[in-house]
Scaffold this motif. Sequence first.
Motif, PDB file in Angstrom:
ATOM      1  N   SER A  23       2.196  44.735  55.872  1.00  0.00           N
ATOM      2  CA  SER A  23       2.329  46.017  55.535  1.00  0.00           C
ATOM      3  C   SER A  23       3.377  46.236  54.566  1.00  0.00           C
ATOM      4  O   SER A  23       3.249  47.088  53.573  1.00  0.00           O
ATOM      5  CB  SER A  23       2.332  46.823  56.740  1.00  0.00           C
ATOM      6  OG  SER A  23       3.469  46.655  57.497  1.00  0.00           O
ATOM      7  N   SER A  24       4.624  45.597  54.796  1.00  0.00           N
ATOM      8  CA  SER A  24       5.711  45.794  53.944  1.00  0.00           C
ATOM      9  C   SER A  24       4.937  45.059  52.388  1.00  0.00           C
ATOM     10  O   SER A  24       5.577  45.848  51.446  1.00  0.00           O
ATOM     11  CB  SER A  24       6.894  45.094  54.324  1.00  0.00           C
ATOM     12  OG  SER A  24       7.345  45.693  55.164  1.00  0.00           O
ATOM     13  N   TYR A  26       2.136  45.095  51.275  1.00  0.00           N
ATOM     14  CA  TYR A  26       1.111  45.864  50.644  1.00  0.00           C
ATOM     15  C   TYR A  26       1.558  47.317  50.193  1.00  0.00           C
ATOM     16  O   TYR A  26       0.879  47.762  49.428  1.00  0.00           O
ATOM     17  CB  TYR A  26      -0.122  46.148  51.528  1.00  0.00           C
ATOM     18  CG  TYR A  26      -1.066  44.745  52.006  1.00  0.00           C
ATOM     19  CD1 TYR A  26      -1.062  43.944  51.003  1.00  0.00           C
ATOM     20  CD2 TYR A  26      -1.810  44.825  53.119  1.00  0.00           C
ATOM     21  CE1 TYR A  26      -1.956  42.903  51.252  1.00  0.00           C
ATOM     22  CE2 TYR A  26      -2.629  43.571  53.393  1.00  0.00           C
ATOM     23  CZ  TYR A  26      -2.835  42.899  52.254  1.00  0.00           C
ATOM     24  OH  TYR A  26      -3.448  41.633  52.488  1.00  0.00           O
ATOM     25  N   SER A  27       2.608  47.489  50.727  1.00  0.00           N
ATOM     26  CA  SER A  27       3.216  48.593  50.166  1.00  0.00           C
ATOM     27  C   SER A  27       4.338  48.571  49.199  1.00  0.00           C
ATOM     28  O   SER A  27       4.456  49.572  48.279  1.00  0.00           O
ATOM     29  CB  SER A  27       3.895  49.719  51.321  1.00  0.00           C
ATOM     30  OG  SER A  27       5.046  48.924  51.863  1.00  0.00           O
ATOM     31  N   ALA A  28       4.615  47.582  48.833  1.00  0.00           N
ATOM     32  CA  ALA A  28       5.609  47.274  47.813  1.00  0.00           C
ATOM     33  C   ALA A  28       5.056  46.925  46.627  1.00  0.00           C
ATOM     34  O   ALA A  28       5.384  47.202  45.313  1.00  0.00           O
ATOM     35  CB  ALA A  28       6.725  46.209  48.172  1.00  0.00           C
ATOM     36  N   LEU A  45       5.515  57.829  46.291  1.00  0.00           N
ATOM     37  CA  LEU A  45       5.471  56.243  46.454  1.00  0.00           C
ATOM     38  C   LEU A  45       7.012  55.652  46.971  1.00  0.00           C
ATOM     39  O   LEU A  45       6.609  54.528  47.760  1.00  0.00           O
ATOM     40  CB  LEU A  45       5.437  55.923  45.166  1.00  0.00           C
ATOM     41  CG  LEU A  45       5.138  54.294  44.747  1.00  0.00           C
ATOM     42  CD1 LEU A  45       3.565  53.940  45.366  1.00  0.00           C
ATOM     43  CD2 LEU A  45       5.021  54.146  43.278  1.00  0.00           C
ATOM     44  N   VAL A  48       6.369  55.822  50.801  1.00  0.00           N
ATOM     45  CA  VAL A  48       5.655  54.875  51.312  1.00  0.00           C
ATOM     46  C   VAL A  48       6.583  53.419  51.435  1.00  0.00           C
ATOM     47  O   VAL A  48       6.578  52.517  52.461  1.00  0.00           O
ATOM     48  CB  VAL A  48       4.393  54.708  50.665  1.00  0.00           C
ATOM     49  CG1 VAL A  48       3.852  53.233  51.170  1.00  0.00           C
ATOM     50  CG2 VAL A  48       3.509  55.739  50.708  1.00  0.00           C
ATOM     51  N   ALA A  49       7.189  52.939  50.417  1.00  0.00           N
ATOM     52  CA  ALA A  49       8.239  51.795  50.578  1.00  0.00           C
ATOM     53  C   ALA A  49       9.307  51.902  51.788  1.00  0.00           C
ATOM     54  O   ALA A  49       9.254  50.995  52.354  1.00  0.00           O
ATOM     55  CB  ALA A  49       8.597  51.399  49.229  1.00  0.00           C
ATOM     56  N   THR A  51       8.997  53.530  54.434  1.00  0.00           N
ATOM     57  CA  THR A  51       8.492  53.632  55.583  1.00  0.00           C
ATOM     58  C   THR A  51       8.246  52.323  56.064  1.00  0.00           C
ATOM     59  O   THR A  51       8.296  52.110  57.185  1.00  0.00           O
ATOM     60  CB  THR A  51       7.316  54.441  55.644  1.00  0.00           C
ATOM     61  OG1 THR A  51       7.536  55.926  55.118  1.00  0.00           O
ATOM     62  CG2 THR A  51       6.588  54.593  57.118  1.00  0.00           C
ATOM     63  N   ALA A  52       7.896  51.433  55.117  1.00  0.00           N
ATOM     64  CA  ALA A  52       7.186  50.217  55.470  1.00  0.00           C
ATOM     65  C   ALA A  52       8.519  49.151  55.689  1.00  0.00           C
ATOM     66  O   ALA A  52       8.470  48.472  56.577  1.00  0.00           O
ATOM     67  CB  ALA A  52       6.514  49.633  54.366  1.00  0.00           C
ATOM     68  N   TRP A  55       9.637  49.865  59.279  1.00  0.00           N
ATOM     69  CA  TRP A  55       8.357  49.548  60.238  1.00  0.00           C
ATOM     70  C   TRP A  55       8.957  47.993  60.291  1.00  0.00           C
ATOM     71  O   TRP A  55       8.991  47.417  61.380  1.00  0.00           O
ATOM     72  CB  TRP A  55       7.094  49.515  59.766  1.00  0.00           C
ATOM     73  CG  TRP A  55       6.126  48.699  60.327  1.00  0.00           C
ATOM     74  CD1 TRP A  55       5.306  47.800  59.986  1.00  0.00           C
ATOM     75  CD2 TRP A  55       5.667  49.041  61.897  1.00  0.00           C
ATOM     76  NE1 TRP A  55       4.552  47.202  60.944  1.00  0.00           N
ATOM     77  CE2 TRP A  55       4.643  48.079  61.804  1.00  0.00           C
ATOM     78  CE3 TRP A  55       5.944  49.710  62.814  1.00  0.00           C
ATOM     79  CZ2 TRP A  55       4.257  47.786  63.302  1.00  0.00           C
ATOM     80  CZ3 TRP A  55       5.426  49.632  64.158  1.00  0.00           C
ATOM     81  CH2 TRP A  55       4.584  48.829  64.140  1.00  0.00           C
TER      82      TRP A  55
END
Length: 68
Positions: A23-24, A26-28, A45, A48-49, A51-52, A55
């Motif tokens: 997930s990290s 895919y978000s980066a 944007l 999102v980075a 938050t990943a 996580w």
Amino acid sequence: MLSRPVDVRELVAAEASWIAVESSVYSAVPLLVTLAVGLPVGPALLLVAFTAGMWLLAVRGMNRRLLD
């Protein structure tokens, strides 16, 4: 995978780690592509980075507690 002497806790920790890393990444990637192309980076944007990344740190802490 099943022929190795692996505990269920280790399997759960490995699966959670893989999900966090995936997930990290895919978000980066959208953030990196946006920066490479030269488009302006909006706050959504960056959120999102962030938050990943949080996580990923949360799963790392959970794995340490689970495997101890």
